[in-house]
Design an enzyme around this catalytic site. Structure first.
Site, short mmCIF file in Angstrom:
data_model
loop_
_atom_site.label_atom_id
_atom_site.label_comp_id
_atom_site.label_asym_id
_atom_site.label_seq_id
_atom_site.Cartn_x
_atom_site.Cartn_y
_atom_site.Cartn_z
N LEU A 46 10.88 7.83 21.09
CA LEU A 46 10.65 6.93 19.96
C LEU A 46 10.05 5.61 20.42
O LEU A 46 9.14 5.08 19.78
CB LEU A 46 11.97 6.68 19.22
CG LEU A 46 11.86 5.78 17.98
CD1 LEU A 46 10.88 6.34 16.96
CD2 LEU A 46 13.23 5.56 17.34
N LYS A 75 23.04 -10.02 16.77
CA LYS A 75 23.79 -8.90 17.34
C LYS A 75 24.64 -8.19 16.26
O LYS A 75 25.21 -8.82 15.38
CB LYS A 75 24.70 -9.40 18.46
CG LYS A 75 23.95 -10.04 19.64
CD LYS A 75 23.09 -9.04 20.37
CE LYS A 75 22.33 -9.70 21.52
NZ LYS A 75 23.18 -10.08 22.63
N ILE A 86 11.67 -19.04 30.29
CA ILE A 86 13.04 -18.57 30.46
C ILE A 86 13.22 -17.71 31.70
O ILE A 86 14.33 -17.50 32.17
CB ILE A 86 13.51 -17.84 29.19
CG1 ILE A 86 13.40 -18.79 27.99
CG2 ILE A 86 14.93 -17.35 29.30
CD1 ILE A 86 14.15 -20.11 28.17
N GLU A 93 9.65 -12.74 38.00
CA GLU A 93 10.55 -11.58 38.04
C GLU A 93 9.82 -10.24 38.09
O GLU A 93 10.31 -9.23 37.57
CB GLU A 93 11.52 -11.62 36.85
CG GLU A 93 12.35 -12.89 36.82
CD GLU A 93 13.36 -12.92 35.68
OE1 GLU A 93 13.57 -11.86 35.05
OE2 GLU A 93 13.92 -13.99 35.43
N CYS A 122 20.64 -15.99 23.96
CA CYS A 122 19.63 -15.61 22.97
C CYS A 122 20.21 -14.75 21.87
O CYS A 122 21.14 -13.98 22.09
CB CYS A 122 18.48 -14.87 23.65
SG CYS A 122 18.94 -13.38 24.54
N HIS A 141 9.77 -12.12 20.65
CA HIS A 141 9.96 -10.75 20.18
C HIS A 141 8.95 -10.38 19.10
O HIS A 141 9.02 -9.29 18.54
CB HIS A 141 11.38 -10.56 19.67
CG HIS A 141 12.42 -10.71 20.74
ND1 HIS A 141 12.95 -11.92 21.10
CD2 HIS A 141 12.99 -9.79 21.57
CE1 HIS A 141 13.80 -11.75 22.09
NE2 HIS A 141 13.85 -10.47 22.39
#
Length: 764
Positions: free
Chosen positions: A18, A121, A440, A493, A652, A703
């Site tokens: 998906l 969340k 970040i 990173e 976050c 996002h």
């Protein structure tokens, strides 16, 4: 005869099918029909996995989020997307992420996208949902097409279907009123639409509907409690049978309310609320179905089947056909299939169960109850051996770690000086401008980066070639930050697959799956490490990469670490000791890394605690105990450094206003938080609480593919400056940039730097 059913199944697919289909569609590389076909294939496969159950869920599959699905079923779309014409699926993605497929944008008048829905969340999990939006003018209108289409698919395949919907009171509680109106005032408008939906399902011959009300495991004031009574009296039409599903916790003072509701069945999370089963049975009217969630839907350890049967057998004799067995909650929160794991340590693998294996456990329990234990004795014996092996394994227990834990005292978590003294020393050392800019932590994880990492893991390139490739990516990140004019750099990173898995791979006491993916939101999947034993750090984990990055620039370079609470909450955690003990073990391990970074000359260190809020118990009465050990663990990690070393933390996509005092007690020098999607709502906390240290309210929603303008960022920062002194504000995105593309990141950060310069010139 005990019956079996499931509350929900992972929708991403065993191979994350998906995820890849969604991303291909959004990028214009595949068609709507191809995406829909993939969804149908996954649903068919997942119903086949549940074929042994007496009832299987229908409607638990979503292309992005089940709460967003419910909003569309109820006709509750944000005003900003109501004028769009064309495909409903594209409008759905506009709400989810700000825009849909690239091809769809060419036919929409908002080609630059719209504001994505706020994301937060789902109770105390790491799953994110799209927050429903309400106002005093909100109206609801049924669109049952999604659910009816999936029901028709299931019937063609012979599925014994149980439609799943989110209940009306939980749905209202999950949302936010954009005009400060009372959400409960909308209940009378909402209930007729729910009644219409149930009538439509009844007309399709549906017998049972699972109606999820996890709000019932939280503390309810009188208004919300009355809302449940009103709602279920209105929905008690006799047209279908309702299974009221509660999960994630105990009912406690809501137990009498649940028992009194006019529903035909109640699901209780018997993993968390086993002690409430008899109390519930004593209050339920005769004939009411009792569904017990006896398999943990939130963790991956095998169920002790023999112990479960010892408890269940008397209940089976008491309840007969009224006893239903299920996982504690939807299996959305665990990976799909343990059999896919070919490289996982064999001993540890023998202790685990993923979604498909949990359904097998469920079937074994039902068989043992209905036919006697002898019918599955071999399986029960194998289960007992695995449970005993894990309990007694020397790999789980490390005396040296337990001894170190016993030495923890209050001094370990205390900075040398108070924040004002530290701030002055840090300002002298770092020489940062007003409104300093930073990111970040992560920069885009390109296909080239992922390919190098995969080739290294497969042994196709050696460590020298891998190190050179990662250093080249770090150099690129530093070069881009120099060109942008950021004030505090990160190394990007490139070497990290995931902010938790990367550290877990280097800590003793962790194990790792290859395919243990779990959906976090939309197409974003995480692969939680398996914390199976006592934790220790054999060697430094990040120092080489950070010091290399610092060697490329004179700007301050942040050392990037994941904090102990987030490592805990985003792992599958051992269940044989208190979570607080595991968290303190993690704190001691990450503290060693902090001190090594400082000794290497790194003077800015960020310790991410993105998951601090989601670890809160669902009941406020239990919050303080959790916050005490969570904050203590962060302080143990962070506070061994010199005053001149600046400690950052990041959080976050959670609601922080109600725990702002505990966040302040963490005593980080700088905290960065998400505020872009919530229109700076999180800063409301500072109207009543004077946060003592520095703060970076996220002004770039990473996002969404939308690029924020300079003017938008300036506006958000001015809102922040009305609550927090300007001299203590930072300018930064709301999260790491690994999921974005460089062609999105560069213009967004360019606008962010321009905005900071404008703020320096205009705000004094």
């Amino acid at each position: 005869m005990a019956r079996t059913h499931n509350l929900g199944f992972p929708r991403i697919g065993a191979g994350r099918e998906l995820k890849f289909a969604l991303e291909a569609y959004w990028q214009g590389q595949s068609s709507r029909d191809e995406l829909l076909a993939l969804g149908a294939t996954l649903r068919r496969r997942h119903w086949q996995d549940q074929a042994a159950l007496d009832l299987a869920p229908v409607g638990d599959f979503a292309f992005y989020d089940q709460v967003l699905d419910m909003s569309f079923t109820l006709g509750n779309l944000p005003q900003r997307v109501q004028d769009f014409h064309g495909d409903t699926l594209d409008n759905y993605f506009r709400v989810a992420r700000g825009r849909s497929a690239q091809s769809a944008q060419a036919h929409a008048h908002c080609c630059g996208g719209v504001a994505a829905g706020e994301m937060t969340k789902w109770f105390d999990t790491n799953y994110h949902y799209i927050v429903p939006e309400f106002s005093a003018a909100t109206e609801f209108r049924l669109d049952a097409s999604r659910l009816l289409d999936q029901l028709a698919e299931a019937r063609v395949q012979g599925v014994k279907a149980k439609p799943v919907i989110i209940g009306p009171v939980t749905y209202l509680a999950l949302g936010k009123a954009k005009d400060q109106s009372d959400r409960l005032a909308l209940l009378d408008r909402l209930l007729p639409v729910y009644a219409e939906l149930l009538a439509v399902l009844a007309a399709q011959g549906v017998e049972w509907v699972q109606i999820d009300e996890p709000l019932l495991v939280t503390e309810l004031d009188a208004g919300w409690g009355d809302a449940f009574a009103r709602a279920y009296q209105a929905l008690d039409t006799g047209k279908v049978k309702l299974l009221l599903a509660t999960y994630f916790g105990q009912l406690q003072d809501n137990l009498p309310l649940v028992a009194s509701l006019p529903v035909q069945g109640v699901h209780l999370d018997a993993v968390n609320a086993r002690d409430e089963v008899q109390a519930l049975l004593a209050r339920l009217p005769a004939g009411r179905v009792v569904s017990l969630g006896v398999i943990n839907g939130r963790n991956i350890w095998k169920t002790d089947l023999n112990a479960a049967l010892d408890w269940l057998e008397p209940l089976a004799r008491q309840l007969g056909t009224r006893l239903w067995l299920a996982p504690s909650c939807s299996l959305l929160h665990v990976p799909v299939d343990l059999d896919s794991e070919q490289q996982l340590d064999g001993e540890i693998k023998s202790w685990l169960a993923f979604a498909r294996q949990k359904l097998n456990e469920l079937t074994l329990l039902a068989t043992a109850l209905n036919q006697g234990r002898a019918a599955v004795q071999a399986e029960l014996d194998a289960n007992r051996n695995a449970i005993d092996a894990r309990r007694n394994s020397p790999r789980v227990h490390n005396p040296a770690v337990k001894a170190a834990l016993a030495t923890i005292d209050a001094q370990l978590g205390r900075r040398q000086s108070a924040y004002p003294i530290r701030a002055a020393r840090q300002a002298e050392l770092l020489q940062l401008p007003r409104f300093p800019t930073t990111t970040i932590g992560s920069f885009p994880q390109t296909a080239a980066i992922r390919q190098v990492r995969s080739r290294f893991k497969a042994g196709e390139i050696d460590v020298t070639a891998y190190r050179q490739a990662m250093q080249a990516e770090i150099a690129r990140s530093v070069h881009e930050q120099e060109a942008l004019g950021l004030d505090v750099f990160v190394h990007g990173e490139a070497e990290r697959n995931d902010m938790v898995e990367y550290f877990g791979e280097q800590l003793d006491g962790y194990a790792f799956s290859q395919f243990g993916w779990v959906q976090s939101y939309g197409s974003r999947c995480v692969k939680p490490p398996i914390l199976f034993g006592d934790i220790s750090r054999p060697r430094a984990m990040t120092v080489e990469w950070i010091t290399y990055a610092q060697s490329l620039t004179t700007k301050p370079m942040k050392g990037m670490l994941t904090g102990p609470v987030t490592l805990l909450n985003w792992s599958f955690v051992r269940d044989d000791q208190p979570r607080a003990a595991s968290c303190r073990q993690l704190a001691l391990a990450i503290r060693e890394e902090v001190l090594d970074l400082e000794r290497a000359g790194v003077r800015v260190i960020q310790i991410d605690e993105a998951a601090l809020r989601e670890g809160l118990p669902l009941r406020r009465a239990q919050w303080q105990e959790y916050l005490d050990w969570a904050v203590e663990s962060f302080r143990i990690t962070a506070n061994g450094v010199d005053d001149a070393t600046q400690i950052h933390t990041h959080m976050c996509y959670s609601e922080f206003n109600d725990i702002i005092r505990s966040i302040a007690q963490m005593d980080a020098d700088v905290i960065t938080i998400e505020t872009s999607r919530s229109d700076m709502e999180l800063l409301d906390a500072f109207d009543h609480f004077k946060y003592p240290n520095e703060i970076g309210p996220g002004v770039y929603d990473i996002h969404s593919p939308n690029i924020p303008s300079e003017e938008h960022i300036v506006q958000l920062m001015k809102q922040a400056a009305a609550r927090v002194p300007a001299e203590r504000l930072w300018v930064n995105p709301d999260c790491g940039l690994k999921t974005r593309q460089w062609h999105e990141v560069i213009p967004a950060l360019t606008n962010m730097v321009k905005a900071a310069k404008t703020l320096r010139a205009t705000l004094r």
